[in-house]
Design a protein around this motif. Structure first.
Motif, PDB file in Angstrom:
ATOM      1  N   ASN A  70      41.185 -19.179   6.623  1.00  0.00           N
ATOM      2  CA  ASN A  70      41.491 -18.081   7.639  1.00  0.00           C
ATOM      3  C   ASN A  70      42.665 -18.446   8.418  1.00  0.00           C
ATOM      4  O   ASN A  70      43.637 -17.834   8.545  1.00  0.00           O
ATOM      5  CB  ASN A  70      40.389 -17.929   8.676  1.00  0.00           C
ATOM      6  CG  ASN A  70      39.113 -16.797   7.960  1.00  0.00           C
ATOM      7  OD1 ASN A  70      39.332 -16.778   6.965  1.00  0.00           O
ATOM      8  ND2 ASN A  70      38.329 -16.608   8.908  1.00  0.00           N
ATOM      9  N   GLY A  91      38.973 -12.301  11.509  1.00  0.00           N
ATOM     10  CA  GLY A  91      39.143 -13.680  10.854  1.00  0.00           C
ATOM     11  C   GLY A  91      39.086 -14.903  11.973  1.00  0.00           C
ATOM     12  O   GLY A  91      38.261 -15.637  11.637  1.00  0.00           O
ATOM     13  N   ILE A 122      35.620 -15.375  13.434  1.00  0.00           N
ATOM     14  CA  ILE A 122      34.649 -16.115  12.331  1.00  0.00           C
ATOM     15  C   ILE A 122      34.981 -17.633  12.577  1.00  0.00           C
ATOM     16  O   ILE A 122      34.194 -18.533  12.512  1.00  0.00           O
ATOM     17  CB  ILE A 122      34.964 -15.752  11.016  1.00  0.00           C
ATOM     18  CG1 ILE A 122      34.538 -14.208  10.605  1.00  0.00           C
ATOM     19  CG2 ILE A 122      34.531 -16.672   9.896  1.00  0.00           C
ATOM     20  CD1 ILE A 122      34.540 -13.793   9.285  1.00  0.00           C
ATOM     21  N   SER A 159      33.246  -9.565   6.298  1.00  0.00           N
ATOM     22  CA  SER A 159      33.206 -10.510   7.524  1.00  0.00           C
ATOM     23  C   SER A 159      32.301 -10.148   8.437  1.00  0.00           C
ATOM     24  O   SER A 159      31.552 -10.895   9.259  1.00  0.00           O
ATOM     25  CB  SER A 159      34.956  -9.978   8.086  1.00  0.00           C
ATOM     26  OG  SER A 159      35.600 -10.186   7.280  1.00  0.00           O
TER      27      SER A 159
END
Ligand code: ADP
Length: 467
Positions: free
Chosen positions: A364, A430, A433, A298
């Protein structure tokens, strides 16, 4: 109007100082003008007195007082010309005195006698006499045994001064007003670059730190200010780049040892001679290594997004098709928890961008929806058009998010509460992103939620052109 603004204060000061200067100049003008007019009038009177002395007094001994009086009346008509004429003998007795003038500005009998005064070298003495009706400017000339006084009222001078005063009283405010308006325009123009710099500075964030403030080539403080600020932005850009590079390098360097570690642990776990509790420890170690690997991936993804790689491969694709296939691929995850995932997709919702990154967004959001929805729950994926935008909604009826956490949802390493995601493997990266990918695609992502009732994540992305 903002009374604390620089332009307001400058103009107010400017107007105040200008008014003071104008008032002082006006007062000085009036004082000097009065002085000048008085002395000019006095000189004229003295010249007339000298004329009378030279022409008429010379022959008075021969002609007598009566002839002199008649000659003065004929030649100078003091009553008609509003003049005061008095001829006095050396002893103080009056030989001739003019009558009350037509304009009635003074009464000749009220003019006090000259008394003992010192005449100048030319035998002239000038004085201003205050009378009940106004002042009189008198020029006196001594000739032989006589003193000739010629005077005129100050009424006319006063009238001129009144007119000048009126002119100043009207002209001064107009002058100040014009100067202040001009000053205001000038100050506005001078401060315009400041507004431009401030406007541009507002636009610069960590995502466009390569941009710079406009530099006015004026050689003044504003040019220096914008250059200094630009230098500061350059230093900030450098510092942020260094820290991003550090994160990218660190996560990259961590990848290989983690892969080796995972491999070693896996082969260790397959060892048949391993005791049960050692096998258990190896198993939980493997879980931790997986979690660590996920965090490293990540972080690497985020640093690549920060470096502007999010939208490298720009293609046109159907968002609905992407969402349905991704949902199908993740169906096992949902089945594990008996969660029903439904798709409600409008046809032909085409967008432009990096397909695999946008898939990451769907993964996600859907992964979170499944993770934070209890067994047997529902997740709805909705794809629709809203004007020239595509809408993707991921709605669940899970545990929801407390309202105080909502503003922080897309921040890095943010987790609503540590316990709820630690055991599910999330590090709180998550959604950041998701946010970075959306930003790179000109899309916005937002969340609404009610604790206990579920959450809705909504992505709003421009439709591909020509759709
Ligand atoms: P993580 O990888 O920990 O899930 P995320 O950035 O994806 O990190 O999410 C951050 C936090 O937001 C999570 O810790 C979770 O508590 C909360 N969250 C995300 N999605 C949902 C959801 N659909 N329902 C409830 N909470 C959610």
């Amino acid at each position: 109007m903002n009374t604390r603004s620089l332009s307001f204060r400058l103009v107010t000061w400017y107007a105040g100082v200008l008014t003071l200067v104008f008032v002082a100049l006006g007062s000085l003008t009036l004082i000097f003008l009065r002085h000048y007019l008085d002395s000019a009038v006095l000189d004229t009177q003295a010249r007339r007195a000298r004329q009378i002395a030279d022409t008429l007094i010379a022959s008075v001994d021969r002609t007598g007082a009566a002839v002199l009086s008649r000659q003065v009346e004929e030649l100078y008509s003091p009553v008609v010309n509003d003049r005061f004429i008095r001829i006095t003998r050396a002893g103080g007795s009056v030989l001739y005195i003019s009558g009350t003038p037509h304009d009635g500005t003074f009464v000749p009998a009220e003019v006090p006698p000259l008394g003992t005064v010192v005449f100048d070298r030319e035998g002239v003495f000038e004085r201003k006499v205050a009378l009940p009706g106004g002042s009189l400017l008198i020029g006196a000339v001594a000739s032989r045994n006589y003193v000739v006084e010629v005077g005129v009222s100050t009424a006319r001078t006063e009238e001129t001064l009144q007119q000048v005063l009126l002119l100043l009283a009207v002209g001064l405010p107009i002058g100040v007003l014009i100067a202040v308006s001009g000053g205001f325009v000038l100050v506005r123009r001078a401060l315009k670059p400041v507004n431009q710099i401030a406007h541009k500075a507002e636009e610069i964030s960590q995502h466009n730190l390569s941009e710079r403030l406009p530099v006015m080539n004026s050689g003044d403080e504003l040019e220096r200010l914008s250059i200094s600020l630009n230098n500061m932005i350059a230093r900030l850009e450098d510092a942020i780049q260094t820290s991003k590079r550090f994160v990218a390098d660190a996560s990259h360097e961590l990848r290989t040892p983690l892969t080796v570690l995972r491999g070693e642990l896996e082969s260790l776990a397959q060892d048949a001679q391993l005791k049960a509790h050692t096998r258990e420890s190896v198993g939980s170690l493997l879980e931790e290594v997986d979690r660590l690997a996920e965090v490293v991936e990540s972080l690497l993804a985020l640093s690549r997004l920060d470096a502007g790689e999010a939208n490298a491969e720009r293609v046109r694709f159907d968002l609905a098709e992407l969402v349905t296939t991704t949902a199908e691929q993740m169906s096992l995850l949902a089945e594990d928890k008996s969660i029903r995932v439904e798709c409600d997709a409008a046809p032909d919702v085409c967008v432009e961008g990096d397909r695999s990154r946008m898939k990451q967004v769907v993964v996600n959001l859907l992964d979170n929806a499944i993770k934070y929805t209890p067994n047997g729950g529902n997740v709805l994926l909705r794809i629709a058009k809203d004007g020239d935008h595509a809408i993707l909604e991921v709605v669940d009826n899970g545990i929801g998010i407390p309202s105080e956490a909502l503003p922080h949802m897309f921040k890095r390493f943010f987790r609503v509460d540590d316990s709820r995601s630690r055991d599910q493997g999330g590090a709180g990266l998550g959604l950041s992103i998701v946010k970075s990918i959306c930003a790179a695609h000109g899309a916005e992502v937002e969340v609404t939620s009610r604790p206990g009732a579920g959450s809705c994540f909504r992505v709003r992305q421009p439709l591909a052109r020509g759709v």
